[in-house]
Design a protein around this motif. Structure first.
Motif, PDB file in Angstrom:
ATOM      1  N   ALA A   1       0.928  -0.912   0.083  1.00  0.00           N
ATOM      2  CA  ALA A   1       0.080   0.200   0.036  1.00  0.00           C
ATOM      3  C   ALA A   1       0.695   1.231   0.035  1.00  0.00           C
ATOM      4  CB  ALA A   1      -0.983  -0.006   1.189  1.00  0.00           C
ATOM      5  N   THR A   2       0.656   2.315  -0.964  1.00  0.00           N
ATOM      6  CA  THR A   2       1.104   3.577  -0.898  1.00  0.00           C
ATOM      7  C   THR A   2       0.422   4.229  -0.319  1.00  0.00           C
ATOM      8  OG1 THR A   2       0.279   3.882  -3.056  1.00  0.00           O
ATOM      9  CG2 THR A   2       2.431   3.100  -2.947  1.00  0.00           C
ATOM     10  N   VAL A   3       0.560   5.149   0.893  1.00  0.00           N
ATOM     11  CA  VAL A   3      -0.237   6.044   1.695  1.00  0.00           C
ATOM     12  C   VAL A   3       0.171   7.496   1.289  1.00  0.00           C
ATOM     13  CG1 VAL A   3      -1.017   6.492   3.930  1.00  0.00           C
ATOM     14  CG2 VAL A   3      -0.674   4.057   3.483  1.00  0.00           C
ATOM     15  N   VAL A   4      -0.768   8.177   0.484  1.00  0.00           N
ATOM     16  CA  VAL A   4      -0.405   9.760   0.205  1.00  0.00           C
ATOM     17  C   VAL A   4      -1.324  10.290   1.140  1.00  0.00           C
ATOM     18  CG1 VAL A   4      -0.845  11.568  -1.530  1.00  0.00           C
ATOM     19  CG2 VAL A   4       0.083   9.088  -2.090  1.00  0.00           C
ATOM     20  N   HIS A   5      -0.695  11.272   2.013  1.00  0.00           N
ATOM     21  CA  HIS A   5      -1.478  11.850   2.940  1.00  0.00           C
ATOM     22  C   HIS A   5      -2.190  12.834   2.076  1.00  0.00           C
ATOM     23  CE1 HIS A   5      -2.403  13.802   6.901  1.00  0.00           C
ATOM     24  NE2 HIS A   5      -2.187  14.862   6.162  1.00  0.00           N
ATOM     25  N   GLU A   6      -1.672  13.540   1.523  1.00  0.00           N
ATOM     26  CA  GLU A   6      -2.477  15.050   0.909  1.00  0.00           C
ATOM     27  C   GLU A   6      -1.572  15.476  -0.498  1.00  0.00           C
ATOM     28  OE1 GLU A   6      -4.211  19.259   2.295  1.00  0.00           O
ATOM     29  OE2 GLU A   6      -2.665  18.142   3.573  1.00  0.00           O
ATOM     30  N   LEU A   7      -2.254  15.713  -1.586  1.00  0.00           N
ATOM     31  CA  LEU A   7      -1.604  16.390  -2.505  1.00  0.00           C
ATOM     32  C   LEU A   7      -1.781  18.093  -2.452  1.00  0.00           C
ATOM     33  CD1 LEU A   7      -3.409  14.043  -5.474  1.00  0.00           C
ATOM     34  CD2 LEU A   7      -0.977  13.863  -4.409  1.00  0.00           C
ATOM     35  N   LEU A   8      -0.640  18.462  -2.686  1.00  0.00           N
ATOM     36  CA  LEU A   8      -0.693  20.056  -2.544  1.00  0.00           C
ATOM     37  C   LEU A   8       0.039  20.512  -3.564  1.00  0.00           C
ATOM     38  CD1 LEU A   8       0.219  20.570   1.269  1.00  0.00           C
ATOM     39  CD2 LEU A   8      -1.844  21.042   0.251  1.00  0.00           C
ATOM     40  N   PRO A   9      -0.469  21.840  -4.192  1.00  0.00           N
ATOM     41  CA  PRO A   9       0.367  22.185  -5.274  1.00  0.00           C
ATOM     42  C   PRO A   9       1.734  22.877  -4.807  1.00  0.00           C
ATOM     43  CG  PRO A   9      -1.993  23.376  -4.863  1.00  0.00           C
ATOM     44  CD  PRO A   9      -1.597  22.569  -3.699  1.00  0.00           C
ATOM     45  N   LEU A  10       2.607  22.859  -5.805  1.00  0.00           N
ATOM     46  CA  LEU A  10       3.945  23.372  -5.417  1.00  0.00           C
ATOM     47  C   LEU A  10       3.997  24.339  -4.725  1.00  0.00           C
ATOM     48  CD1 LEU A  10       6.869  22.654  -6.005  1.00  0.00           C
ATOM     49  CD2 LEU A  10       6.844  24.116  -8.164  1.00  0.00           C
ATOM     50  N   ASP A  11       3.292  25.658  -4.974  1.00  0.00           N
ATOM     51  CA  ASP A  11       3.269  26.801  -4.339  1.00  0.00           C
ATOM     52  C   ASP A  11       2.896  26.907  -2.967  1.00  0.00           C
ATOM     53  OD1 ASP A  11       0.549  26.786  -4.410  1.00  0.00           O
ATOM     54  OD2 ASP A  11       0.508  28.573  -6.029  1.00  0.00           O
ATOM     55  N   GLN A  12       2.465  25.371  -2.411  1.00  0.00           N
ATOM     56  CA  GLN A  12       2.204  25.441  -0.898  1.00  0.00           C
ATOM     57  C   GLN A  12       3.000  24.571  -0.161  1.00  0.00           C
ATOM     58  OE1 GLN A  12      -2.191  24.623  -0.197  1.00  0.00           O
ATOM     59  NE2 GLN A  12      -2.793  25.497  -1.781  1.00  0.00           N
ATOM     60  N   ALA A  13       4.361  24.617  -0.430  1.00  0.00           N
ATOM     61  CA  ALA A  13       5.499  23.952   0.245  1.00  0.00           C
ATOM     62  C   ALA A  13       5.518  24.396   1.687  1.00  0.00           C
ATOM     63  CB  ALA A  13       6.591  24.025  -0.649  1.00  0.00           C
ATOM     64  N   VAL A  14       5.034  25.403   1.807  1.00  0.00           N
ATOM     65  CA  VAL A  14       5.418  25.987   3.037  1.00  0.00           C
ATOM     66  C   VAL A  14       4.224  25.315   4.119  1.00  0.00           C
ATOM     67  CG1 VAL A  14       4.819  27.983   4.818  1.00  0.00           C
ATOM     68  CG2 VAL A  14       6.231  28.279   2.835  1.00  0.00           C
ATOM     69  N   LEU A  15       3.147  25.147   3.456  1.00  0.00           N
ATOM     70  CA  LEU A  15       2.047  24.525   4.245  1.00  0.00           C
ATOM     71  C   LEU A  15       2.410  22.994   4.595  1.00  0.00           C
ATOM     72  CD1 LEU A  15      -0.763  24.153   5.587  1.00  0.00           C
ATOM     73  CD2 LEU A  15      -1.631  23.792   3.069  1.00  0.00           C
ATOM     74  N   ALA A  16       2.978  22.647   3.401  1.00  0.00           N
ATOM     75  CA  ALA A  16       3.520  21.002   3.668  1.00  0.00           C
ATOM     76  C   ALA A  16       4.294  20.859   4.639  1.00  0.00           C
ATOM     77  CB  ALA A  16       3.988  20.407   2.001  1.00  0.00           C
ATOM     78  N   HIS A  17       5.352  21.764   4.785  1.00  0.00           N
ATOM     79  CA  HIS A  17       6.578  21.537   5.886  1.00  0.00           C
ATOM     80  C   HIS A  17       5.848  21.912   7.208  1.00  0.00           C
ATOM     81  CE1 HIS A  17      10.666  21.172   3.854  1.00  0.00           C
ATOM     82  NE2 HIS A  17       9.642  20.914   2.811  1.00  0.00           N
ATOM     83  N   ARG A  18       5.001  22.587   7.146  1.00  0.00           N
ATOM     84  CA  ARG A  18       4.274  23.189   8.633  1.00  0.00           C
ATOM     85  C   ARG A  18       3.542  21.741   9.037  1.00  0.00           C
ATOM     86  NH1 ARG A  18       1.790  28.053   7.325  1.00  0.00           N
ATOM     87  NH2 ARG A  18       3.727  28.952   8.040  1.00  0.00           N
ATOM     88  N   LYS A  19       2.745  21.132   8.052  1.00  0.00           N
ATOM     89  CA  LYS A  19       2.301  19.843   8.475  1.00  0.00           C
ATOM     90  C   LYS A  19       3.297  18.916   9.006  1.00  0.00           C
ATOM     91  CE  LYS A  19      -1.974  20.600   5.518  1.00  0.00           C
ATOM     92  NZ  LYS A  19      -3.024  20.058   6.358  1.00  0.00           N
ATOM     93  N   MET A  20       4.341  18.839   8.218  1.00  0.00           N
ATOM     94  CA  MET A  20       5.286  17.885   8.558  1.00  0.00           C
ATOM     95  C   MET A  20       5.965  18.401  10.105  1.00  0.00           C
ATOM     96  SD  MET A  20       5.918  15.427   6.160  1.00  0.00           S
ATOM     97  CE  MET A  20       7.889  15.188   6.166  1.00  0.00           C
TER      98      MET A  20
END
Length: 320
Positions: A288-307
């Motif tokens: 199983a591959t588990v993708v938490h969320e797809l986000l646009p490239l320009d939302q990298a800040v949000l991605a890192h905040r979630k991490m």
């Protein structure tokens, strides 16, 4: 092309969207038009500045994993790659962009039925999980503890240990909900972050795969059985204490072992062999591959905040 660079080291707000010249392949390289970019734990560690001593500088474009069609090739590369959908490894950076450059020996064609998002979720994490268990000399019938199991490496380690005959697969995680999800992937025991669980929790483990490190890592030597082996594959909570080995030496008569593992020590051919098998297994529904969320490239800040906030189960994928 649009890309994400580290303007200032520290928090996620130090990431910025920038315009860079279109990617041009050097000899032996290809350009990949990114359909999916994996956000890894090492990206957040680099962004924090914790690895600045290793030569990372402000202006660095993070990311190491990308998938999409090849759009250009450099000298010495077979032009038949152009138009083929591939997974690619860009090294220690360069993937957070609309176009990424990768050495031709670090790309692998995607099989039919595997999405770009699934490819960057599995491509590196599955290889690390496979070789980490091998590095620990894991054998069927042994017990395994995966410390920090909710990320993509941990999820793959749980699945592979269960598939390969572990007597028990324990996980540390932050919530019962995450524990239940890991249980559906093969975990048999759910522990808190300190390694405590219910009455049926194994008293010790033959193998611990540690993705977390940090100040608490030495306490997990107490949870190893005689001849137990701990392999560290990540430092998402920071480096362990400088004297962490004294804890292991204090248990000298248990003949414990500690090792680190980096996929850099495995040849690209061997990594590709494992990766190709795992891609095929994912298409068949065996992994199983588990993708938490797809986000646009320009939302990298949000991605890192979630991490940083520990919200992610699986992998966040950026979509340029």
């Amino acid at each position: 092309m649009k890309a994400i660079e580290i303007r200032t080291y520290g928090g996620p707000e130090g990431l910025a969207v920038v315009d860079l010249p279109a990617a041009v392949p050097a000899a032996g390289e290809v350009v990949i038009a990114a359909e999916a970019v994996g956000v890894g734990g090492v990206d957040t560690v680099i962004r924090s500045g914790a690895l600045a001593a290793y030569g990372f500088k402000e202006g660095h474009v993070p990311g190491s994993e990308v998938a999409g069609p090849v759009t250009a090739v450099g000298d010495g590369v077979d032009p038949s790659w152009i138009g083929r959908r591939v997974w690619g490894f860009t090294g220690t950076g360069g993937a957070y962009a609309e176009q990424a450059v990768a050495p031709v020996q670090e790309i692998l064609p995607l099989p039919d039925g595997l999405s770009a998002a699934d490819a960057v979720t599995l491509g590196s994490s599955g290889v690390v999980a496979h070789y980490a268990l091998a590095h620990a000399h894991f054998a069927p019938g042994e017990s395994v503890l995966v410390r920090g199991a909710a990320g993509s490496i941990g999820i793959m380690t749980v699945q592979l240990a269960a598939r390969d005959g572990a007597a028990a697969v324990a996980v540390t995680t932050s919530s019962a909900e995450r524990g239940a999800r890991l249980g559906r992937l093969g975990a048999t025991h759910v522990l808190d972050r300190a390694g405590n669980g219910g009455q049926d929790t194994p008293a010790g483990y033959d193998v611990i795969i540690d993705i977390v490190a940090g100040d608490a890592m030495p306490s997990f030597f107490d949870r190893l059985n005689p001849n137990g082996r701990m392999v560290a594959v990540g430092v998402v909570a920071g480096q362990p204490p400088a004297d962490f080995g004294t804890k292991m030496l204090a248990a000298f008569r248990k003949s414990l072992s500690f090792a680190t593992f980096s996929a850099d020590t495995v040849t690209s051919a061997d990594r590709h062999a494992v990766r190709g098998e795992q891609f095929a297994a994912a298409v068949r529904g065996e992994l199983a591959t588990v993708v938490h969320e797809l986000l646009p490239l320009d939302q990298a800040v949000l991605a890192h905040r979630k991490m940083d906030d520990g919200e992610v189960f699986g992998r966040i994928v950026l979509t340029p």
